[in-house]
Design a protein around this motif. Structure first.
Motif, PDB file in Angstrom:
ATOM      1  N   LEU A 174      -3.425   3.824   0.329  1.00  0.00           N
ATOM      2  CA  LEU A 174      -1.990   3.795   0.600  1.00  0.00           C
ATOM      3  C   LEU A 174      -1.656   4.684   1.806  1.00  0.00           C
ATOM      4  O   LEU A 174      -0.912   4.288   2.707  1.00  0.00           O
TER       5      LEU A 174
ATOM      6  N   HIS B 158       0.001   3.538   5.451  1.00  0.00           N
ATOM      7  CA  HIS B 158       1.208   4.207   5.971  1.00  0.00           C
ATOM      8  C   HIS B 158       0.932   4.851   7.336  1.00  0.00           C
ATOM      9  O   HIS B 158       1.776   4.796   8.237  1.00  0.00           O
TER      10      HIS B 158
ATOM     11  N   THR C  36       9.233  -1.695   5.424  1.00  0.00           N
ATOM     12  CA  THR C  36       9.004  -1.680   3.981  1.00  0.00           C
ATOM     13  C   THR C  36       7.619  -2.237   3.699  1.00  0.00           C
ATOM     14  O   THR C  36       7.309  -3.372   4.085  1.00  0.00           O
ATOM     15  N   LEU C  37       6.789  -1.436   3.045  1.00  0.00           N
ATOM     16  CA  LEU C  37       5.445  -1.874   2.680  1.00  0.00           C
ATOM     17  C   LEU C  37       5.493  -2.513   1.293  1.00  0.00           C
ATOM     18  O   LEU C  37       5.838  -1.852   0.311  1.00  0.00           O
TER      19      LEU C  37
ATOM     20  N   ALA D  37       3.323  -3.990  -1.574  1.00  0.00           N
ATOM     21  CA  ALA D  37       1.956  -4.066  -2.100  1.00  0.00           C
ATOM     22  C   ALA D  37       1.822  -5.376  -2.872  1.00  0.00           C
ATOM     23  O   ALA D  37       2.505  -5.584  -3.868  1.00  0.00           O
TER      24      ALA D  37
ATOM     25  N   SER E 178       0.510  -7.538  -5.383  1.00  0.00           N
ATOM     26  CA  SER E 178      -0.224  -7.280  -6.625  1.00  0.00           C
ATOM     27  C   SER E 178      -0.627  -8.553  -7.352  1.00  0.00           C
ATOM     28  O   SER E 178      -1.083  -8.497  -8.490  1.00  0.00           O
TER      29      SER E 178
ATOM     30  N   LEU F  63      -1.622   2.750  -7.896  1.00  0.00           N
ATOM     31  CA  LEU F  63      -0.752   2.686  -6.707  1.00  0.00           C
ATOM     32  C   LEU F  63       0.640   3.218  -7.028  1.00  0.00           C
ATOM     33  O   LEU F  63       1.255   3.902  -6.211  1.00  0.00           O
TER      34      LEU F  63
ATOM     35  N   GLN G 104       3.716   4.258  -4.542  1.00  0.00           N
ATOM     36  CA  GLN G 104       4.167   2.943  -4.076  1.00  0.00           C
ATOM     37  C   GLN G 104       5.224   2.389  -5.037  1.00  0.00           C
ATOM     38  O   GLN G 104       5.052   2.438  -6.255  1.00  0.00           O
ATOM     39  N   ARG G 105       6.319   1.871  -4.503  1.00  0.00           N
ATOM     40  CA  ARG G 105       7.405   1.391  -5.362  1.00  0.00           C
ATOM     41  C   ARG G 105       7.848  -0.041  -5.076  1.00  0.00           C
ATOM     42  O   ARG G 105       8.704  -0.572  -5.776  1.00  0.00           O
TER      43      ARG G 105
ATOM     44  N   PHE H 253       6.542  -3.975  -4.754  1.00  0.00           N
ATOM     45  CA  PHE H 253       5.395  -4.839  -5.040  1.00  0.00           C
ATOM     46  C   PHE H 253       5.770  -6.305  -4.839  1.00  0.00           C
ATOM     47  O   PHE H 253       6.938  -6.678  -4.979  1.00  0.00           O
TER      48      PHE H 253
ATOM     49  N   LEU I  94      -4.769  -2.499   0.249  1.00  0.00           N
ATOM     50  CA  LEU I  94      -4.311  -1.532  -0.758  1.00  0.00           C
ATOM     51  C   LEU I  94      -5.107  -1.611  -2.054  1.00  0.00           C
ATOM     52  O   LEU I  94      -5.380  -0.599  -2.688  1.00  0.00           O
TER      53      LEU I  94
END
Length: 220
Positions: free
Chosen positions: A8, A12, A30-31, A33, A35, A46, A51-52, A54, A215
């Motif tokens: 992560l 970033h 905005t990343l 992830a 999933s 994560l 990480q928030r 997904f 990730l």
């Protein structure tokens, strides 16, 4: 846990590095992830690393794992990044905080109806078929202005444009074209770039990048 945190931090750092010459704040990206195919035990490290946001490809798969995770971590934002069938509009509106694959009038009608019923407006990116590929979802470039007008008229919040460039080809020209289409239509949100090309996408203006393998490592 350490692996997840390291990966992560690396993504970033890459985003921050390419934002510099583009004179952008890293916080403007905005990343997401990705999933999909990963179960809750693979996702938790994560989340623990901070990480928030997904992304999931399928409503049904997301329904199986995210309600429990979101109950535990209410600040998580869930984005639908895969194709959406109109008959899944109700479930998508109930579960997701953002939809990246609005691409046709029938889906717009279903989503507007589902949002009215739920009393909830979910921001949507309009997916553009940027490489004019017959097998891919996405609104045709020529149809885009009229479709965007219909989205605005339906009171569906417009987050911006999304694309998936043709595979095995240089992505930059397609990202540049999406950025131009967004600017021409008064939009600032750009959902573009995945594990292999997110740095290029950020250089060309991406506000949302959809990163899975970088990730999570290999597919779950």
């Amino acid at each position: 846990m350490e692996n997840a945190a390291t990966r992560l931090a690396e993504v970033h750092a890459n985003i921050a590095r390419v934002c510099k010459p583009a004179r952008r704040e890293a916080s403007s990206v905005t990343l997401i992830a990705v999933s999909k195919t990963h179960d809750a035990p693979a996702i938790l490290p994560l989340i623990a690393a901070g990480q928030r946001v997904f992304g999931e490809n399928r409503v049904q798969e997301a329904e199986g794992k995210w309600p429990a995770l979101k109950a535990q971590y209410p600040d998580i934002e869930l984005h639908l990044i895969g194709q959406l069938q109109s008959n899944k509009a109700d479930e998508a509106v109930a579960l997701f905080d953002c939809i990246h694959s609005l691409d046709r009038p029938s889906l717009l009608t279903a989503l507007a109806k589902a949002m009215d019923k739920a009393g909830k407006r979910v921001p949507c990116f309009v997916q553009v078929n940027i490489g004019d590929e017959p097998q891919k979802g996405g609104c045709g470039i020529a149809d885009l202005p009229a479709f965007l007008e219909a989205v605005r008229a339906a009171d569906v919040p417009l987050a911006g444009l999304m694309c998936i460039p043709p595979a095995d080809t240089e992505a930059a020209p397609f990202f540049a074209l999406l950025a131009k289409l967004a600017a021409d239509n008064g939009l600032t949100g750009l959902s573009m770039g995945m594990s292999g090309d997110y740095e290029t996408a950020v250089m060309l203006g991406a506000t949302h990048v959809r990163v899975g393998t970088a990730l999570f490592g290999g597919r779950g």
